[in-house]
Design a protein around this motif. Structure first.
Motif, short mmCIF file in Angstrom:
data_model
loop_
_atom_site.label_atom_id
_atom_site.label_comp_id
_atom_site.label_asym_id
_atom_site.label_seq_id
_atom_site.Cartn_x
_atom_site.Cartn_y
_atom_site.Cartn_z
N GLY A 16 0.62 -1.08 0.02
CA GLY A 16 0.49 0.59 -0.03
C GLY A 16 0.47 1.52 -0.22
N HIS A 17 1.80 1.29 0.07
CA HIS A 17 3.09 2.73 -0.27
C HIS A 17 3.57 2.57 -1.58
CE1 HIS A 17 2.97 3.62 4.69
NE2 HIS A 17 2.16 2.82 4.31
N GLY A 18 4.12 3.49 -1.66
CA GLY A 18 4.72 3.73 -2.63
C GLY A 18 4.22 2.98 -4.27
N ILE A 19 5.01 3.45 -5.18
CA ILE A 19 4.86 3.95 -6.10
C ILE A 19 5.45 2.42 -7.35
CG2 ILE A 19 6.15 5.27 -7.47
CD1 ILE A 19 3.40 6.47 -8.67
N GLN A 20 5.60 1.92 -8.16
CA GLN A 20 5.68 0.77 -8.98
C GLN A 20 5.65 1.82 -10.38
OE1 GLN A 20 5.49 -3.27 -8.00
NE2 GLN A 20 4.18 -3.44 -9.88
N PHE A 21 6.81 1.18 -11.46
CA PHE A 21 7.31 1.70 -12.60
C PHE A 21 7.83 0.10 -13.11
CE2 PHE A 21 10.67 2.99 -15.78
CZ PHE A 21 9.28 3.41 -16.98
N VAL A 22 6.68 -0.08 -15.00
CA VAL A 22 7.28 -1.38 -14.95
C VAL A 22 7.68 -0.44 -16.31
CG1 VAL A 22 6.65 -3.63 -16.21
CG2 VAL A 22 5.57 -2.64 -13.75
N ARG A 23 8.83 -1.08 -16.55
CA ARG A 23 9.58 -1.01 -18.36
C ARG A 23 8.64 -1.67 -18.92
NH1 ARG A 23 15.30 -1.62 -18.82
NH2 ARG A 23 16.34 -0.05 -17.20
N ASN A 24 9.06 -0.90 -20.04
CA ASN A 24 8.12 -2.06 -21.99
C ASN A 24 9.33 -2.64 -21.61
OD1 ASN A 24 10.78 -0.77 -22.62
ND2 ASN A 24 9.72 0.55 -24.27
N ASP A 25 9.96 -2.95 -21.25
CA ASP A 25 10.63 -4.42 -21.33
C ASP A 25 10.62 -5.63 -20.22
OD1 ASP A 25 12.39 -3.15 -19.37
OD2 ASP A 25 14.36 -3.47 -19.66
N ALA A 26 9.51 -4.87 -19.81
CA ALA A 26 9.04 -5.88 -18.24
C ALA A 26 10.19 -5.79 -16.86
CB ALA A 26 9.11 -7.30 -18.61
N CYS A 32 10.13 3.60 -2.41
CA CYS A 32 9.32 3.76 -1.34
C CYS A 32 8.46 4.92 -1.42
CB CYS A 32 10.04 3.02 -0.13
SG CYS A 32 11.89 5.01 -0.26
N ARG A 33 8.61 5.89 -1.68
CA ARG A 33 8.15 7.29 -1.55
C ARG A 33 8.64 7.92 -3.37
NH1 ARG A 33 12.92 9.67 2.53
NH2 ARG A 33 13.81 7.73 1.57
N SER A 34 7.57 9.66 -3.14
CA SER A 34 7.37 10.13 -4.25
C SER A 34 9.81 10.36 -5.04
CB SER A 34 6.77 10.59 -4.82
OG SER A 34 6.80 12.11 -3.38
N LYS A 35 9.62 10.75 -3.28
CA LYS A 35 11.38 11.26 -3.65
C LYS A 35 12.26 10.18 -4.12
CE LYS A 35 14.99 12.56 -0.32
NZ LYS A 35 15.72 12.18 1.47
#
Lengths: 164, 121
Positions: A16-26, A32-35
């Motif tokens: 429920g915390h942070g953000i996850q980025f999936v690049r186009n090579d999977a 953990c935070r926007s910083k």
């Protein structure tokens, strides 16, 4: 439930915390935070940013090699549930963290001791420069002593060779 | 310059600048380029550039380090002499880029545990 580590600063990312980025090579990048996310978008290298774990480990600020680091691992296979094992691990966790914290504290106090090697170098230099200032007897004695030691060791090695 | 951003209410900021930044999104990341370079080092020049009409110079003049296509051989040579390219080469010849595994190890985790090998090949 898996507690992931932040790609940038290596802190734990709870559900429920942070953000996850999936690049186009999977490839998956978790933050953990926007910083951390912003720093990633700015293409900063975590090895060169001083507040990240990667920097601190690389530059000897934190303890890196220790037996207490062997417990927490990413396990890529299903673990069969065992009540006893679970109980024991739950008991062990606070103990291990306590030991780790003590060792880390020790590491940092050792790291912050000032000028240990410099002092030793200075002493060696002084001895080399001003060895004439010592009374000759002492110097002679010390050299003689070392000579004796060397002779003994040589004899020993020869004897050993003969025995072999 | 750019398309409309329908959800934006402020009149000044109604235009999106994303298309202007498209080139930025298409550039390959450092670790991807690094992997590619390693792969090429293993293959030892077995690489053939595919012909692509959409790319400059039919996709035949490619700089692997910078991930850029050029119109001709001469332009490519000129690029090789540039400061930017040399900087890039220096960066790529250094240590491997940061990965998730590095982050895990730095945080005090051990190496990943994959269990016993089930198949003996």
């Amino acid at each position: 439930m898996r507690l992931e580590k932040c790609w940038f600063c290596s802190s734990t990312v709870y559900p429920g915390h942070g953000i996850q980025f999936v690049r186009n090579d999977a490839k998956v990048f978790r933050f953990c935070r926007s910083k951390c996310h912003k720093n990633f978008k700015m293409k900063r290298n975590p090895r060169k940013v001083k507040w990240t774990k990667a920097y601190r480990c690389l530059h000897g600020k934190d303890m890196t090699q220790d037996s207490t680091f062997e417990f927490e691992r990413k396990r890529n296979r299903p673990e069969r549930y065992d009540r006893n094992v679970t109980e024991q691990t739950l008991k062990a966790i606070p103990l291990i963290t306590k030991i780790r914290h003590e060792r880390q504290k020790k590491h940092i106090t050792n790291r912050q001791k000032q000028g240990k090697t410099k002092e030793r170098e200075r002493d060696a230099k002084e001895l080399e420069q001003d060895i004439q200032m010592l009374p000759k007897k002492d110097v002679m004695l010390s050299t003689q002593k070392t000579k004796v030691v060397v002779k003994v060791s040589q004899q020993q090695t020869e004897e050993n060779l003969m025995e072999e | 310059m750019g398309g409309k951003c329908p959800h934006r209410k402020v009149k000044k900021r109604r235009l999106s600048h994303k298309t202007a930044r498209r080139g930025k999104f298409l550039v390959k990341a450092d670790d991807a380029v690094y992997d590619e370079l390693l792969k090429l080092a293993e293959d030892a020049d077995a690489r053939q550039l595919p012909v692509d009409e959409d790319l400059p110079g039919m996709g035949q003049f490619y700089c692997l380090h910078c991930d850029r296509y050029f119109a001709s051989e001469s332009v490519k040579e000129e690029h090789y002499r540039s400061k930017r390219h040399k900087k890039r080469i220096k960066q790529m010849s250094g240590p491997a880029p940061h990965t998730q595994l590095d982050a895990d190890l730095a945080s005090g985790m051990g190496m990943p545990d994959n269990g016993l090998k089930l198949m003996s090949m």
